[in-house]
Design a protein around this motif. Sequence first.
Motif, PDB file in Angstrom:
ATOM      1  N   HIS A 104       0.846  -1.178   0.000  1.00 15.07           N
ATOM      2  CA  HIS A 104       0.000   0.000   0.000  1.00 15.07           C
ATOM      3  C   HIS A 104       0.889   1.238   0.000  1.00 15.07           C
ATOM      4  O   HIS A 104       2.030   1.206   0.435  1.00 15.07           O
ATOM      5  CB  HIS A 104      -0.888   0.030   1.248  1.00 15.07           C
ATOM      6  CG  HIS A 104      -1.758  -1.166   1.392  1.00 15.07           C
ATOM      7  ND1 HIS A 104      -2.920  -1.332   0.681  1.00 15.07           N
ATOM      8  CD2 HIS A 104      -1.617  -2.268   2.167  1.00 15.07           C
ATOM      9  CE1 HIS A 104      -3.463  -2.483   1.020  1.00 15.07           C
ATOM     10  NE2 HIS A 104      -2.701  -3.074   1.915  1.00 15.07           N
ATOM     11  N   TYR A 105       0.318   2.326  -0.500  1.00 16.87           N
ATOM     12  CA  TYR A 105       1.011   3.594  -0.402  1.00 16.87           C
ATOM     13  C   TYR A 105       0.584   4.245   0.904  1.00 16.87           C
ATOM     14  O   TYR A 105      -0.580   4.598   1.081  1.00 16.87           O
ATOM     15  CB  TYR A 105       0.705   4.460  -1.619  1.00 16.87           C
ATOM     16  CG  TYR A 105       1.479   4.012  -2.830  1.00 16.87           C
ATOM     17  CD1 TYR A 105       0.971   3.065  -3.705  1.00 16.87           C
ATOM     18  CD2 TYR A 105       2.753   4.520  -3.077  1.00 16.87           C
ATOM     19  CE1 TYR A 105       1.710   2.641  -4.801  1.00 16.87           C
ATOM     20  CE2 TYR A 105       3.496   4.108  -4.169  1.00 16.87           C
ATOM     21  CZ  TYR A 105       2.971   3.159  -5.021  1.00 16.87           C
ATOM     22  OH  TYR A 105       3.709   2.740  -6.106  1.00 16.87           O
ATOM     23  N   ASN A 106       1.535   4.365   1.807  1.00 11.35           N
ATOM     24  CA  ASN A 106       1.240   4.771   3.163  1.00 11.35           C
ATOM     25  C   ASN A 106       1.254   6.278   3.366  1.00 11.35           C
ATOM     26  O   ASN A 106       0.631   6.784   4.295  1.00 11.35           O
ATOM     27  CB  ASN A 106       2.265   4.148   4.118  1.00 11.35           C
ATOM     28  CG  ASN A 106       2.462   2.670   3.877  1.00 11.35           C
ATOM     29  OD1 ASN A 106       3.309   2.270   3.072  1.00 11.35           O
ATOM     30  ND2 ASN A 106       1.689   1.839   4.546  1.00 11.35           N
ATOM     31  N   TYR A 107       2.030   6.978   2.545  1.00 17.22           N
ATOM     32  CA  TYR A 107       2.235   8.404   2.736  1.00 17.22           C
ATOM     33  C   TYR A 107       1.914   9.127   1.434  1.00 17.22           C
ATOM     34  O   TYR A 107       2.298   8.675   0.353  1.00 17.22           O
ATOM     35  CB  TYR A 107       3.682   8.685   3.147  1.00 17.22           C
ATOM     36  CG  TYR A 107       4.174   7.818   4.272  1.00 17.22           C
ATOM     37  CD1 TYR A 107       5.002   6.722   4.019  1.00 17.22           C
ATOM     38  CD2 TYR A 107       3.802   8.075   5.584  1.00 17.22           C
ATOM     39  CE1 TYR A 107       5.438   5.912   5.043  1.00 17.22           C
ATOM     40  CE2 TYR A 107       4.244   7.267   6.617  1.00 17.22           C
ATOM     41  CZ  TYR A 107       5.061   6.188   6.345  1.00 17.22           C
ATOM     42  OH  TYR A 107       5.496   5.382   7.366  1.00 17.22           O
ATOM     43  N   TRP A 108       1.233  10.265   1.556  1.00 17.27           N
ATOM     44  CA  TRP A 108       0.803  11.026   0.389  1.00 17.27           C
ATOM     45  C   TRP A 108       1.158  12.496   0.537  1.00 17.27           C
ATOM     46  O   TRP A 108       1.111  13.055   1.641  1.00 17.27           O
ATOM     47  CB  TRP A 108      -0.716  10.905   0.208  1.00 17.27           C
ATOM     48  CG  TRP A 108      -1.138   9.533  -0.191  1.00 17.27           C
ATOM     49  CD1 TRP A 108      -1.346   8.450   0.619  1.00 17.27           C
ATOM     50  CD2 TRP A 108      -1.396   9.086  -1.523  1.00 17.27           C
ATOM     51  NE1 TRP A 108      -1.715   7.370  -0.134  1.00 17.27           N
ATOM     52  CE2 TRP A 108      -1.750   7.718  -1.437  1.00 17.27           C
ATOM     53  CE3 TRP A 108      -1.366   9.699  -2.782  1.00 17.27           C
ATOM     54  CZ2 TRP A 108      -2.074   6.959  -2.578  1.00 17.27           C
ATOM     55  CZ3 TRP A 108      -1.688   8.953  -3.895  1.00 17.27           C
ATOM     56  CH2 TRP A 108      -2.036   7.597  -3.793  1.00 17.27           C
TER      57      TRP A 108
END
Length: 118
Positions: A104-108
């Motif tokens: 998953h992409y945890n930081y945006w």
Amino acid sequence: QVQLVESGGGLVQAGDSLRLSCAASGPTFRIYRVGWFRQAPGKEREFAASITWSGDNTYYADSVKGRFTISRDNAKNTVYLQMNSLKPEDTAVYYCAASAGTGHYNYWGQGTQVTVSA
């Protein structure tokens, strides 16, 4: 907490180029992969490109392949998205995101607007 800040967006004409930057700060040792995503008005967010933090692996969406190039400068903790031959359909808010390798992409980041006029 990893923090991501995008920059480089703007208004350009079709056929022009832009380079987006994604500067990472905080515990960047947690980053496995950084991706660029985009969301056009009224549309779902879509994947554009990604690169491993080591830089040895890249992926591109078919819609940008051959026109966009993702790269990174680890010394600057920055990932770039070079966008050439821009089209009006590339108009969107572009976001960078970091994955800790969990799938998953945890930081945006907060996003940067790219507008391409015909």
